[in-house]
Design an enzyme around this catalytic site. Sequence first.
Site, PDB file in Angstrom:
ATOM      1  N   ARG A   1       5.347 -61.523 -31.544  1.00 28.68           N
ATOM      2  CA  ARG A   1       6.492 -61.163 -32.125  1.00 28.68           C
ATOM      3  C   ARG A   1       7.162 -62.690 -32.601  1.00 28.68           C
ATOM      4  NH1 ARG A   1       8.584 -56.064 -31.038  1.00 28.68           N
ATOM      5  NH2 ARG A   1       7.486 -54.993 -29.262  1.00 28.68           N
TER       6      ARG A   1
ATOM      7  N   LYS B   1      -5.391 -47.415 -26.308  1.00 25.99           N
ATOM      8  CA  LYS B   1      -4.464 -47.236 -27.600  1.00 25.99           C
ATOM      9  C   LYS B   1      -5.243 -48.069 -28.723  1.00 25.99           C
ATOM     10  CE  LYS B   1      -0.105 -47.965 -27.208  1.00 25.99           C
ATOM     11  NZ  LYS B   1       1.085 -48.567 -26.957  1.00 25.99           N
TER      12      LYS B   1
ATOM     13  N   THR C   1       2.704 -42.318 -33.545  1.00 29.10           N
ATOM     14  CA  THR C   1       3.582 -43.064 -34.326  1.00 29.10           C
ATOM     15  C   THR C   1       4.233 -42.318 -35.452  1.00 29.10           C
ATOM     16  OG1 THR C   1       2.057 -44.836 -33.897  1.00 29.10           O
ATOM     17  CG2 THR C   1       3.773 -45.341 -35.689  1.00 29.10           C
TER      18      THR C   1
ATOM     19  N   ARG D   1       6.356 -39.841 -21.665  1.00 33.86           N
ATOM     20  CA  ARG D   1       5.871 -41.296 -21.825  1.00 33.86           C
ATOM     21  C   ARG D   1       6.888 -42.481 -21.474  1.00 33.86           C
ATOM     22  NH1 ARG D   1       6.730 -44.672 -26.826  1.00 33.86           N
ATOM     23  NH2 ARG D   1       5.373 -46.576 -26.676  1.00 33.86           N
TER      24      ARG D   1
END
Length: 479
Positions: A74, A220, A278, A33
Amino acid sequence: MPRRTKILATLGPATDDPAVLDQILEAGVDVVRLNFSHGDAEDHIKRAENVRNRAAAHGRQVGVLADLQGPKIRIQRFVDGGVDLIEGAAFVLDSALDVNAGTEECVGVTYATLVNDVKRGDTLLLDDGRLTLWVDSVEGTQIRTKVVIGGKLTNSKGINLQGGGLSAAALTDKDRKDVITAAKIKADYLAVSFPRTAQDIHEARALLRAAGGHGAIVAKIERAEALNCIDEIIEASDSVMIARGDLGVEIGDAELPGVQKDLIARARSANRTVITATQMMESMIDSAMPTRAEVFDVANAVMDGTDAVMLSAETATGKNPGAVIAAVNRVCLGAETQRSAMRSTHRIDSRFEQVDESIAMAAMYIANHSGIKAIAALTESGSTALWMSRISSGIPIYALSPHINTRRLMTLYRGVYPTSFDMSAGESHGMNREAVDELVRRGAVRNGDLVLITKGDRMGLMGGTNAMTIVRVGEEELK
């Protein structure tokens, strides 16, 4: 028996050393990845080139997945790099605040329209849910909150809205530029972060094709609202990634295990591959051994039927990427010996509309109910191998293809081993002989073993698989 579940490892500073790259290849990585949330285009291009060169030197097929950053919302940065938020204290998120001006009282945010997505009574979760803020009011550019769960908060941590509902588009301007890089790399997979609808997947595919890219599209699943139209998203994609970090934050930890199992089942039922991601082995960023909880986590995903388990910081920045992959390899092999990992009722009551899918399903039924030792699928596009891989089985599927793009695509398919194969032999017996010889060279079969072969009458035709035969290694007609 070779491992069936695939290992997907993130490249990063820890794998840039050629010796470490060799270690992860030797340990058994199947797909790498490239995380476009970090680094620049040249970093990713160089890493893709390096891993493919080293894989070729090892005689391996390794796929490349380019993972778009997406609209990760964020906080900005603090004057001193971080603050301690105290339970009960007031704290303000202000999109108008200077990027580097954060204090114990307030901090900037990267997403200016966050103020339009929240209201009094909402819960905001920071740093993957480690800190919790209750929204008291929204005034102009400011979201005024009260700290419910405090702790250390450092620069650029993510923000999630509990229950989902943030309006940020899945594909940002940065993502659109990164799609061009992914096409230049000839990425085998392109992962779309935070999709809300099937249209996000269609848009990403169109952008990749327009840039000249051939890769498959990975959805995703990390937004709560994506679960409201999950079947449409799965149908639009080629593969699904269960991105348990943001998804777990939005839907809650208690809901996550059930959702993971359901997503694996839905993806497999729709003939899509599925990646579980994850914190699979997060303790091994620093530790030499996984925790028992991590072992059980990986094993349960394997027994539920995931095609791949994904490693993130464990390999990108961890102390020993090769050891992490070796540990995952051991756990996968152990889990694959369980009966639940080799039992399937996939599409047993379905009607097949395509000849090649019918051949694939019939081949797996015969293989699972007879003494077949290995399957040789001669394939142009990889579709036959994909359909076969949806049936749980302990029988290895060797996907023989002359096309490097097809072979790299199949590196993600559970129980499928992509193999370079010249289909120019022409007549049927000649190809049967070459296919069996290849399996013998790989040590997959020996004299007297039964091999099931699928192929098409017309070589070079995508979707042309229409024949199946069973041969015994060493019999006269193969010579």
